[in-house]
Motif scaffolding. Sequence first.
Motif, mmCIF file in Angstrom:
data_model
loop_
_atom_site.group_PDB
_atom_site.id
_atom_site.type_symbol
_atom_site.label_atom_id
_atom_site.label_comp_id
_atom_site.label_asym_id
_atom_site.label_seq_id
_atom_site.Cartn_x
_atom_site.Cartn_y
_atom_site.Cartn_z
ATOM 1 N N PRO A 1 0.800 -1.235 0.000
ATOM 2 C CA PRO A 1 0.000 0.000 0.000
ATOM 3 C C PRO A 1 0.828 1.278 0.000
ATOM 4 O O PRO A 1 0.284 2.360 -0.231
ATOM 5 C CB PRO A 1 -0.814 -0.120 1.294
ATOM 6 C CG PRO A 1 0.003 -1.004 2.182
ATOM 7 C CD PRO A 1 0.663 -1.975 1.260
ATOM 8 N N ARG B 1 -10.598 2.849 -2.063
ATOM 9 C CA ARG B 1 -9.925 1.545 -2.182
ATOM 10 C C ARG B 1 -10.855 0.512 -2.822
ATOM 11 O O ARG B 1 -10.419 -0.317 -3.624
ATOM 12 C CB ARG B 1 -9.476 1.061 -0.804
ATOM 13 C CG ARG B 1 -8.380 1.890 -0.195
ATOM 14 C CD ARG B 1 -7.850 1.255 1.078
ATOM 15 N NE ARG B 1 -6.909 2.139 1.750
ATOM 16 C CZ ARG B 1 -6.058 1.760 2.688
ATOM 17 N NH1 ARG B 1 -6.039 0.488 3.076
ATOM 18 N NH2 ARG B 1 -5.244 2.620 3.255
ATOM 19 N N PHE C 1 -1.450 4.286 -2.319
ATOM 20 C CA PHE C 1 -2.669 3.507 -2.085
ATOM 21 C C PHE C 1 -3.126 3.645 -0.635
ATOM 22 O O PHE C 1 -4.325 3.684 -0.361
ATOM 23 C CB PHE C 1 -2.415 2.035 -2.425
ATOM 24 C CG PHE C 1 -3.666 1.193 -2.462
ATOM 25 C CD1 PHE C 1 -4.392 1.068 -3.629
ATOM 26 C CD2 PHE C 1 -4.123 0.541 -1.317
ATOM 27 C CE1 PHE C 1 -5.557 0.308 -3.674
ATOM 28 C CE2 PHE C 1 -5.279 -0.220 -1.350
ATOM 29 C CZ PHE C 1 -5.999 -0.341 -2.534
ATOM 30 N N SER C 2 -2.180 3.728 0.300
ATOM 31 C CA SER C 2 -2.511 3.799 1.725
ATOM 32 C C SER C 2 -3.269 5.059 2.093
ATOM 33 O O SER C 2 -3.915 5.113 3.148
ATOM 34 C CB SER C 2 -1.236 3.703 2.571
ATOM 35 O OG SER C 2 -0.343 4.764 2.250
#
Length: 500
Positions: free
Chosen positions: A77, A123, A115-116
């Motif tokens: 992530p 998501r 992504f985190s």
Amino acid sequence: MLIDITNFTFAYPGSHDNIFENVSFRLNSDWRLGFTGRNGRGKTTFLRCLAGELSYSGAISAPGLRFRLFPVPVSRPELTVMEALSWALPELEEWRLLRELTRLGIGEDMISRRFSTLSGGERTRAALAALFAGEDVYPLIDEPTNHLDMEARELVGDYLSRKRGFILVSHDRALLDRCTDHTLSINRADIEVTRGPFSVWWENKKRRDEWEMAENEKLMGEIGRLSEAARAHSGWADRAERAKYVSHTDKADMKHGWAPKQAAKAAKQERRAKAIEERRERAAEEKSKLLHNIERDEELKLSPLTPRSGRLVSLRDVSVDFGDGPVCQNVTFELRPGDRAALTGPNGCGKTSVLRLILGDSVPFSGELRVTSGLKISYVSQDTSDLRGSLRDYAEGFDIDRSVFQSVLRKLGFERVQFEKPLEDWSQGQKKKVLLARSLCENAHLYVWDEPLNYVDVISRMQIEDLLTKYRPTMLFVEHDRAFTENVGTKVVRIGGGGR
């Protein structure tokens, strides 16, 4: 292309209870298939079997199809969205992934983020894009809209409605109607495949259930009448049988003590009794075929406390800030007895923070908050991760009557055998029902529920809707199921968010 399931049987290791036992059915891979059924009946288990994650007996034949399960696991992530998804699925072609991300509203600015840093809803959309970017992949989508706000659900629904060929497990009625054209349902006694979205399946099921209940009642009456008639004819035949034989000294003209008239009457009554018994057995056999798929949707009960004040909760210009920017700003509303207020807004706008503030948690805020002194609140959290151990211990920990608690769970579709299993082994929907059942057993002035329906099956949602509209407790709730919110809520409080 066809997906054939033949004599499919599955049980988890160490369990004596088969979740599936010798079931067979056929699916078309072009269908947009909605998958429904009460919690704990094996929907996620079936998807995992299709995906090859679990061993089973029987056969699943799907030549040329590669099953892929949602959500796609992201192990890196810290990478950008594009990099993280490409790492998770190296065979993806970048142009395909970019196309699907764009269709789900994820633009270039979001693709370049880590992504985190994405919200839960972002998501979900990214994972769906990766799922459908694969070539010759058959998507198995397991409850994609939990925690998504209404706008995101509509976006996902529109996206899926333009796709062809997937299985979607969901308990969101609006979503299923929006994007599916067939329904696979795990019933109490069998598995059923029908044409049409959830609402069509549900209307057909209601009509079938009503017919079966009426037919069952008619057959019960018929069986009762035939049983009475059989007993009456049997008694008469017994008396006639005894009258066939008389003493030689009583009637000398009767050869060998045989009375022909009485014998004929006895034989006739025996035939009638036998015919009645055969009719009764046929009626009993017909009755035995009914009601196997009738769901227990027994009425739930609630005993809310009567509030002492005309205004239970009041917020004026409340803003919440944990130190890195406001979560929400200038929130103003009040709760009065009988209000069932739906707290709405996009993901990340601070709805849960407002609930925690009212509950008395340590939440940094500015503005004015007033909560009536002595107000008793029953709270249902989003989170079920702390549920472990036995149901008995859980009930004792909250000082609620275990028999009443289990009765509520039974009405919500639990089998008794489930009560002996540790809570950590229960499905997500079953765990959520534990929190709901506990709240329903509590007497409170105010019920505060934070996304109570995540993972909860449709029938239970309808039961809870009926309960709340009948008993009219004072409530503040966050729920993204549009049908539930519209059916239950008396007012809507919208939070715009402060940038997080």
